[in-house]
Motif scaffolding. Structure first.
Motif, PDB file in Angstrom:
ATOM      1  N   THR A  41      83.308 -18.325  22.557  1.00  0.00           N
ATOM      2  CA  THR A  41      82.405 -18.195  21.417  1.00  0.00           C
ATOM      3  C   THR A  41      81.785 -16.809  21.322  1.00  0.00           C
ATOM      4  N   TYR A  43      79.527 -14.230  18.394  1.00  0.00           N
ATOM      5  CA  TYR A  43      78.712 -14.234  17.174  1.00  0.00           C
ATOM      6  C   TYR A  43      78.512 -12.810  16.673  1.00  0.00           C
ATOM      7  N   HIS A  45      76.249 -10.855  13.118  1.00  0.00           N
ATOM      8  CA  HIS A  45      75.409 -11.077  11.945  1.00  0.00           C
ATOM      9  C   HIS A  45      75.786 -10.069  10.866  1.00  0.00           C
ATOM     10  N   LYS A 103      71.609 -20.324  14.476  1.00  0.00           N
ATOM     11  CA  LYS A 103      71.474 -18.945  13.990  1.00  0.00           C
ATOM     12  C   LYS A 103      70.520 -18.147  14.878  1.00  0.00           C
ATOM     13  N   ALA A 106      72.053 -17.462  18.271  1.00  0.00           N
ATOM     14  CA  ALA A 106      73.087 -16.429  18.158  1.00  0.00           C
ATOM     15  C   ALA A 106      72.460 -15.047  18.005  1.00  0.00           C
ATOM     16  N   VAL A 135      74.928 -15.414   9.866  1.00  0.00           N
ATOM     17  CA  VAL A 135      75.456 -15.404  11.236  1.00  0.00           C
ATOM     18  C   VAL A 135      76.822 -16.081  11.197  1.00  0.00           C
ATOM     19  N   ARG A 137      80.031 -17.429  13.579  1.00  0.00           N
ATOM     20  CA  ARG A 137      80.547 -17.790  14.898  1.00  0.00           C
ATOM     21  C   ARG A 137      82.060 -17.649  14.868  1.00  0.00           C
TER      22      ARG A 137
END
Length: 164
Positions: A41, A43, A45, A103, A106, A135, A137
């Protein structure tokens, strides 16, 4: 190189290029500041609207690419012109996060990666900008792979998997 090694390259890279397909079916790649929270995973923005968001909504398949320790050099034993490097590539699917709790978590991971000494301002920044921040993922769909070119102290190229 191993998936674990490739994840380490992705973690150390100052940015990761995220490749995607734009709404016209053309390649579109951007260097972005990603943070990893587990082995699958990542992330990042961005703004709530724009070409990147349109592309990810239409086709969530992405490719991550990063390179670190780039150093032009002359091969120690043969005087060849070459480049030492460490690189990684991974494939995944992007999802725009709407859950506020995820969010914030992250964004915290991103800030802890890039500005760990300024976390005392995190809550203030979240209250000011959460509603206008998207955000995304990225979940890896297969283990990442890595490659490198590196010489040992004797000037010999370290082949696949060999560590100093």
């Amino acid at each position: 190189m191993s998936a674990e090694w490739a994840l380490d390259v992705l973690d150390r890279a100052p940015y990761i290029t995220v490749g995607m397909t734009d709404t016209d079916g053309l390649p579109y790649a951007l260097p972005l500041s990603l943070a990893r929270t587990d082995d699958k995973t990542f992330y990042f923005h961005c703004a709530l609207e724009g070409k990147k968001m349109d592309a990810l909504i239409k086709n969530p398949n992405v490719c991550l690419s990063a390179v670190t320790k780039c150093k032009p050099t002359v091969g120690p034993l043969d005087n060849s012109f070459t480049l030492e490097f460490q690189s990684a590539i991974a494939f995944g699917r992007a999802k725009i996060i709407t859950d506020e709790t995820e969010k914030i978590a992250a964004l915290r991971a991103i800030c802890e990666r890039f500005l760990p000494k300024h976390m005392d301002h995190f809550d203030e920044a979240i209250s000011r900008s959460l509603s206008r921040t998207a955000v995304v993922r990225i979940t890896l769909t297969e283990p990442p792979v890595g490659k490198r070119k590196q010489y040992d102290s004797k000037g010999e190229e370290m082949k696949w998997g060999r560590m100093e």
